[in-house]
Design a protein around this motif. Structure first.
Motif, short mmCIF file in Angstrom:
data_model
loop_
_atom_site.label_atom_id
_atom_site.label_comp_id
_atom_site.label_asym_id
_atom_site.label_seq_id
_atom_site.Cartn_x
_atom_site.Cartn_y
_atom_site.Cartn_z
N ALA A 4 0.84 -1.19 0.00
CA ALA A 4 0.00 0.00 0.00
C ALA A 4 0.88 1.25 0.00
N VAL A 5 0.32 2.37 -0.44
CA VAL A 5 1.03 3.65 -0.44
C VAL A 5 0.24 4.61 0.44
N LEU A 6 0.93 5.23 1.39
CA LEU A 6 0.30 6.11 2.37
C LEU A 6 1.03 7.44 2.42
N ARG A 19 -6.63 8.22 -6.86
CA ARG A 19 -7.52 7.08 -7.17
C ARG A 19 -6.82 6.07 -8.07
N LYS A 20 -6.07 6.56 -9.03
CA LYS A 20 -5.39 5.67 -9.97
C LYS A 20 -4.43 4.73 -9.27
N PHE A 21 -3.66 5.27 -8.31
CA PHE A 21 -2.66 4.46 -7.62
C PHE A 21 -3.11 4.02 -6.22
N ASN A 22 -4.39 4.28 -5.91
CA ASN A 22 -4.98 3.83 -4.64
C ASN A 22 -4.15 4.32 -3.45
N ILE A 23 -3.80 5.61 -3.47
CA ILE A 23 -2.99 6.21 -2.40
C ILE A 23 -3.88 6.57 -1.21
N LYS A 24 -3.49 6.12 -0.03
CA LYS A 24 -4.23 6.41 1.20
C LYS A 24 -3.67 7.68 1.85
N THR A 25 -4.53 8.39 2.59
CA THR A 25 -4.10 9.62 3.26
C THR A 25 -4.36 9.54 4.76
N LEU A 26 -3.32 9.84 5.53
CA LEU A 26 -3.44 9.94 6.98
C LEU A 26 -3.73 11.40 7.32
N PRO A 27 -4.93 11.70 7.82
CA PRO A 27 -5.28 13.11 8.08
C PRO A 27 -4.51 13.69 9.25
N LEU A 28 -3.99 14.90 9.09
CA LEU A 28 -3.30 15.59 10.17
C LEU A 28 -4.33 16.39 10.98
N PRO A 29 -4.36 16.23 12.29
CA PRO A 29 -5.31 16.99 13.10
C PRO A 29 -4.94 18.47 13.13
N ARG A 127 4.51 14.76 -5.08
CA ARG A 127 5.19 14.22 -6.25
C ARG A 127 5.93 12.93 -5.89
N LEU A 128 6.60 12.91 -4.74
CA LEU A 128 7.28 11.69 -4.30
C LEU A 128 6.28 10.56 -4.08
N THR A 129 5.16 10.89 -3.46
CA THR A 129 4.13 9.87 -3.21
C THR A 129 3.58 9.32 -4.52
N GLU A 130 3.36 10.19 -5.48
CA GLU A 130 2.86 9.76 -6.79
C GLU A 130 3.85 8.81 -7.46
N LEU A 131 5.14 9.12 -7.38
CA LEU A 131 6.14 8.26 -7.98
C LEU A 131 6.19 6.89 -7.31
N VAL A 132 6.05 6.90 -5.97
CA VAL A 132 6.01 5.62 -5.25
C VAL A 132 4.79 4.82 -5.71
N GLY A 133 3.64 5.48 -5.82
CA GLY A 133 2.44 4.79 -6.28
C GLY A 133 2.59 4.21 -7.66
#
Length: 286
Positions: A4-6, A19-29, A127-133
């Motif tokens: 998974a990619v987070l 959506r394309k790479f199914n990237i999950k997001t950890l929300p910052l409070p 951009r880094l996250t997208e490349l990982v995905g």
């Protein structure tokens, strides 16, 4: 193996790419007068900005991501049979998220957690996250991804223009030891940069935008000479009448000096504003 990619909510990524790479997001409070909010969860961006305007202190700060919040995300991945997760997170010098994730990974073994400190936030982190995905979707393993992504991270550059250091000084660490007294006497515009190993450093302070813009141009010039038409410059800021005039002047200068560079403008997410303030401007290029 299923990976998974987070990332976190300070990362700017096109929703279609997520959506394309199914990237999950950890929300910052996000904290306003002691109350905790989550951008795009229990409030949308406009509602949260209205809350901020109506608050007495008009001051948005980031909160700590709890172990329970991390556990909830990990549990969801385990339920979907993921064995690994690669997490690209906000720079550790301005946020404790990386340390919290590292501590969690040591104590829990539901799946393998691989951490990538973005040494930035916003567009560069996205951009880094997208490349990982993209590499995960191609079936590449963490060992194959790691060396590539760290090299690309080192090629990305981010500058922050701030009118007040109170957000950074409250939440993060400035490498070159700015004392509390100096923070109150900074000139109206302070230029900061993420250095090697992700340390945040004050470059200089300016009373005039023309001098600030010359410094930004000088910083970008080497990358433009090397990459010419492939250079992408991203400006992130809150859109307002006052800011738009400043942004327009900067974009006009960049287009004149770097005519074939691709320049894009993005709205500053609240998760970034909590670290830099509403009057900040972030310039990234790669």
């Amino acid at each position: 193996m299923k990976t998974a990619v987070l990332t976190d909510s300070a990362s700017i990524i096109d929703p279609q790419v997520k959506r394309k790479f199914n990237i999950k997001t950890l929300p910052l409070p996000l904290l306003i007068e002691g109350k905790t909010y989550y951008e795009k969860y229990n409030h949308d961006r406009m509602e949260l900005r209205n809350e901020l305007r109506q608050s007495k202190k008009n001051f948005l700060t980031p909160g700590q991501v709890s172990v329970d919040a991390i556990q909830e995300v990990i549990d969801g991945l385990v339920e979907k049979d993921y064995t690994d997760v690669i997490c690209v997170h906000i720079d550790n010098s301005i946020s404790g998220l990386g340390d919290n994730l590292r501590s969690y990974a040591i104590k829990h073994s539901e799946l393998k957690i691989h951490l990538v400190d973005s040494y930035s936030f916003g567009i560069a982190e996205g951009r880094l996250t997208e490349l990982v995905g993209e590499m995960v979707s191609e079936g590449q393993t963490w060992n194959e991804i790691k060396s590539v992504i760290l090299q690309i991270r080192d090629e990305m550059q981010t500058l922050i223009v701030m009118k007040s250091l109170r957000h950074i000084s409250t939440n993060g660490y400035i490498k070159n030891g700015v004392s509390p007294v100096e923070k109150t006497f900074f000139k109206p515009k302070t230029l900061m940069s993420f250095q090697d190993k992700g340390q945040l450093e004050v470059i200089n302070t300016y009373s005039q935008y023309s001098r600030l813009f010359r410094e930004i141009r000088w910083r970008i010039a080497p990358a433009y000479q090397e990459m010419t038409g492939e250079l992408q410059i991203s400006i992130t800021a809150i859109r307002s009448k006052k800011n738009d005039q400043i942004i327009s002047r900067l974009i006009a200068l960049l287009k004149r000096v770097f005519p074939v560079a691709k320049i894009s403008l993005h709205d500053l997410p609240l998760s970034m504003m909590a670290y830099t303030g509403a009057d900040s401007m972030v310039i990234s290029w790669h």
